[in-house]
Write an enzyme that holds these catalytic residues in place. Structure first.
Site, PDB file in Angstrom:
ATOM      1  CD1 TRP A 123      58.149  62.118  34.580  1.00 25.89           C
ATOM      2  CD2 TRP A 123      60.008  61.094  35.284  1.00 25.89           C
ATOM      3  NE1 TRP A 123      58.165  60.852  34.050  1.00 25.89           N
ATOM      4  CE2 TRP A 123      59.283  60.194  34.459  1.00 25.89           C
ATOM      5  CE3 TRP A 123      61.215  60.663  35.855  1.00 25.89           C
ATOM      6  CZ2 TRP A 123      59.731  58.897  34.194  1.00 25.89           C
ATOM      7  CZ3 TRP A 123      61.651  59.362  35.586  1.00 25.89           C
ATOM      8  CH2 TRP A 123      60.915  58.506  34.762  1.00 25.89           C
ATOM      9  CG  ASP A 131      62.604  66.630  32.754  1.00 23.88           C
ATOM     10  OD1 ASP A 131      62.670  66.404  31.528  1.00 23.88           O
ATOM     11  OD2 ASP A 131      62.393  65.732  33.605  1.00 23.88           O
ATOM     12  CE  LYS A 150      59.258  59.760  28.267  1.00 26.89           C
ATOM     13  NZ  LYS A 150      60.122  59.975  29.414  1.00 26.89           N
TER      14      LYS A 150
END
Ligand SMILES: *Cc1c(COP(=O)(O)O)cnc(C)c1O
Length: 360
Positions: A102, A172, A196
């Site tokens: 990511w 993030d 999530k």
């Protein structure tokens, strides 16, 4: 009805209480004769949901008044673009700490917008650990420093954070927001896709220091401009009303449980069960992450051979465990144990791991 033993990485398990409440209100929200997704986003009902979601999040994460909360669309992936578009100033750079897939994607998108560079990396060790904070190299006049607090794919997590870097810290937090207390004043901006730990997919939470809104230039496309969303209370265009409603239900559930400190305790307890099963297996299971960098959200491990891994995954599936295959870029196994995954499901998985080891 029996609930699945769901260890999916995202979208992931939701609290049963949240699903039941949504089911109950599905066709008739508070006596209105309509479901939430049938309301106008300009209605009093939806504005209340929007405001309540905002204040629940503010309380749970102790978000100071000088921070703005935005509910956006486009996932965390759009933030890879919006962050540099809004915050990366001309003639300046942005530093990215590389801790996995990511962060690689975040850097790649930022480089399309401006001058973004790696500030540290653990790629050489296949992202087994979070780089030491002392290794971070970011220039004092950089626009910001970007980190990924939990690396969903590799199963690593930051446990201490850069402070006094003299540049705004951007994080993030897609896969660990709401899993533990955070000190927001260390951050300029944090963002997280909901699917999530926060709810279903469709809404992305962005929390940023109001001061940073000054950096958003008028020339930016309106939909990509933080200032535009902030000045309309996240109601500039039609928001994902159903996802925001689910987010509200998840936040109410978290508050009733006792907030993020309580969730952190539960998450530590759950993770310990699986890491113990790995550590006490005399090498039958090998954890991917180094000890100090282990994630409380995504537990990644391999078995001695690919055949054994395949047979583990096959038997796990037969026994009703969902989502245990590792990400295609890492292989092996991954158990995602976000806030909503019940302790009993993790106990069952630890039991299965011990049993499979004894039999093999
Ligand atoms: C899942 C994930 C993303 C991508 O989120 P999308 O909402 O699919 O764009 C980004 N970063 C991290 C850390 C993630 O876990």
């Amino acid at each position: 009805m029996k609930r699945a033993l769901n260890f999916n990485a995202g979208p992931a398990a939701l609290p049963e209480a949240v699903l039941k409440r949504a089911q109950k209100e599905m066709m008739n929200y508070q006596g209105s004769g309509m479901g939430v997704m049938e309301f106008s986003h300009r209605s009093k009902e939806f504005e209340e949901i929007n405001d309540r979601t905002n204040s629940l999040l503010r309380n749970l994460l102790s978000i100071p008044d000088d921070y703005e909360i935005l509910f956006l669309q486009g996932g965390a992936s759009l933030q890879f673009t919006m962050v540099p578009m809004n915050l990366l100033e001309e003639g300046s750079t942005a530093g990215y700490v590389m801790t996995g897939t990511w962060s690689e994607k975040a850097l790649k998108e930022a480089q399309k917008i401006g001058n973004a560079v790696p500030a540290a990396s653990s790629k050489d060790s296949n992202y087994k650990a979070i780089p030491d904070i002392s290794e971070i190299n970011v220039s004092a006049d950089a626009s910001y420093l970007h980190i990924t607090t939990n690396n969903t794919i590799f199963g690593t997590q930051w446990h201490s954070f850069p402070e006094d870097m003299r540049v705004p810290l951007v994080a993030d937090m897609s896969s660990d927001i709401l899993s533990r207390p955070i000190n927001l004043s260390n951050y300029g901006l944090i963002y997280a896709g909901a699917q999530k730990n926060l709810g279903p997919s469709g809404v992305t939470v962005v929390i940023l220091q109001k001061d940073l809104l000054k950096r958003s230039k008028k020339e930016l496309p309106s939909m990509l401009n933080y200032q535009v969303h902030a000045s309309s209370g996240s109601l500039y265009n039609t928001p994902p009303t159903l996802s925001v409603y689910f987010l509200m239900l998840v936040l109410e559930w978290a508050e009733e449980l006792g907030g993020v400190s309580r969730l952190e305790l539960m998450n530590k307890q759950k993770a310990a069960l699986l890491y113990d099963a790995i550590d006490r297996s005399s090498g039958f299971y090998t954890g991917h992450a180094e000890l100090e960098s282990r994630s409380l959200m995504n537990v990644t491990f391999t078995l001695e051979s690919d055949d054994l891994t395949a047979s583990f995954l096959h038997e796990a599936e037969e026994s009703g465990f969902i989502g245990l295959a590792g990400h295609r870029s890492v292989g092996g196994c991954r158990a995602s144990i976000y806030n909503a995954v019940p302790l009993e499901h993790v106990e069952k998985l630890a039991g299965f791991m011990n049993d499979f080891r004894r039999r093999n």
